[in-house]
Scaffold this motif. Structure first.
Motif, PDB file in Angstrom:
ATOM      1  N   LEU A 111       0.849  -1.039  -0.036  1.00 34.94           N
ATOM      2  CA  LEU A 111       0.088  -0.169  -0.121  1.00 34.94           C
ATOM      3  C   LEU A 111       0.879   1.192  -0.069  1.00 34.94           C
ATOM      4  O   LEU A 111       0.738   2.172  -0.630  1.00 34.94           O
ATOM      5  N   MET A 112       1.983   1.111   0.773  1.00 36.67           N
ATOM      6  CA  MET A 112       2.954   2.307   0.858  1.00 36.67           C
ATOM      7  C   MET A 112       3.552   2.602  -0.510  1.00 36.67           C
ATOM      8  O   MET A 112       3.787   3.889  -0.944  1.00 36.67           O
ATOM      9  N   VAL A 113       3.664   1.633  -1.207  1.00 36.29           N
ATOM     10  CA  VAL A 113       4.403   1.795  -2.561  1.00 36.29           C
ATOM     11  C   VAL A 113       3.268   2.232  -3.589  1.00 36.29           C
ATOM     12  O   VAL A 113       3.574   3.205  -4.485  1.00 36.29           O
ATOM     13  N   LEU A 114       2.232   1.573  -3.434  1.00 32.29           N
ATOM     14  CA  LEU A 114       1.001   2.492  -4.518  1.00 32.29           C
ATOM     15  C   LEU A 114       0.933   3.752  -4.218  1.00 32.29           C
ATOM     16  O   LEU A 114       0.544   4.499  -5.177  1.00 32.29           O
ATOM     17  N   LYS A 115       0.943   4.085  -2.884  1.00 35.53           N
ATOM     18  CA  LYS A 115       0.310   5.363  -2.641  1.00 35.53           C
ATOM     19  C   LYS A 115       1.509   6.511  -2.759  1.00 35.53           C
ATOM     20  O   LYS A 115       1.484   7.569  -3.444  1.00 35.53           O
ATOM     21  N   GLY A 116       2.782   6.131  -2.432  1.00 36.24           N
ATOM     22  CA  GLY A 116       3.744   7.187  -2.410  1.00 36.24           C
ATOM     23  C   GLY A 116       4.887   7.083  -3.464  1.00 36.24           C
ATOM     24  O   GLY A 116       5.789   7.888  -3.281  1.00 36.24           O
TER      25      GLY A 116
END
Length: 310
Positions: free
Chosen positions: A224-229
């Motif tokens: 999720l962090m990769v997808l968002k940031g």
């Protein structure tokens, strides 16, 4: 039934080395943990023993050659290069024998180790995709004229190949540094209680109430962090993660990430396109390997026919 691949697995210390066969990356982890005496229920990561390349994609695992040596790392362990043995009486110890056991029968000296890689490259150009960093660096450092002679290339072609390999090594180094920075960042987030800082001094936990429980559980916090940031996050996901994003769809991803429909639809489309590109690369690799083998067979047949005519 998937084809069984012979593999070698070792632990972090490299003192335990076992041979086994596994049809998949999951089976490699399971059987490797059993062979090395590791807890099969604890998280274990798989890397290449020689250069620490992370192996988490099933397709990449299947493309690796037989008898590839893997290292299984527990949660807080990190790959480290093989340490050399000091002079004096260190050669008497058992550890020193284990460290050098793989190089006793090496056909080339360290200065000429690139000959083996060049021989494989001449037979199958696609083998360059599976070479370790040490082998690639050896090809880059080899004298251009000698490399050209070994490959049957012109000097200009050999120089172009060395330049391309150097760029590939530079990219790998950048990726390794990025992974190390990400690991440090994740550790810092973990120490702060899982609150990921965002713009404005708030945390990701305060940004929104969060997506529905069933959807968010599909992705790990790291994904999720990769997808968002990240910019172009599709290039940083494994094939399995890309397929999951495509299967979930734009509507569910919009809810999960707190985005509008247009932005989430663009993400899903990008993931689908990246997945297609990777599948095409795998097909191209297999096709190139098959053509190389066919060419070798034809060349051998021509040689036999020429001998008969004589």
């Amino acid at each position: 039934m998937a084809e069984l691949k012979p593999c070698k697995v070792c632990d972090y210390s490299r003192r335990k080395l076992h041979g086994l066969v596994a049809p998949s990356l999951r089976e490699l982890k399971s059987n490797g943990c059993t062979a090395l005496g590791l807890d099969p229920h604890s998280p274990v990561s798989v890397v290449l023993e020689d250069d620490g390349t992370i192996v988490e994609d099933e397709t990449y695992f299947l493309c690796l050659p037989p008898n590839t040596k893997f290292m299984l790392l527990c949660e807080k362990e990190m790959w480290a290069p093989r340490k050399g043995v000091d002079g004096g009486t260190a050669w008497l110890s058992r550890d020193s024998f284990e460290v050098n056991s793989d190089t006793v029968d090496a056909p080339f000296s360290e200065a000429e180790a690139w000959h083996g890689a060049a021989s494989r490259l001449r037979v199958d150009l696609a083998s360059v995709l599976l070479m370790s960093e040490a082998e690639l660096q050896g090809l880059v450092d080899a004298p251009c004229s000698d490399l050209a002679a070994a490959l049957g290339f012109r000097n200009s072609q050999a120089r172009a190949l060395q330049d391309a390999l150097q760029r590939a090594l530079d990219r790998r180094e950048e990726e390794r540094q990025s992974r190390e920075l990400l690991q440090l960042y994740l550790k810092a987030v973990e120490k702060e209680g899982g609150r990921v800082p965002i713009a404005g001094g708030e945390s990701a936990a305060d940004e929104a109430d969060g997506p529905p429980k069933g959807t968010s559980s599909t992705f790990s916090p790291r994904t999720l962090m990769v997808l968002k940031g990240k910019t172009r996050p599709e290039t940083r996901l494994s094939n399995e993660q890309l397929q999951t994003v495509v299967n979930v769809g734009a509507v569910a991803m919009a809810t999960t990430l707190g985005w509008d429909q247009e932005k989430s639809a663009a993400l899903v489309a990008a993931c689908e396109a990246e997945l297609c590109i990777r599948l095409q690369r795998v097909r191209a690799l297999r096709s190139l390997s098959a053509r190389s083998q066919e060419a070798a067979v034809v060349e051998a047949a021509d040689g036999v026919e020429a001998k008969r005519k004589k």
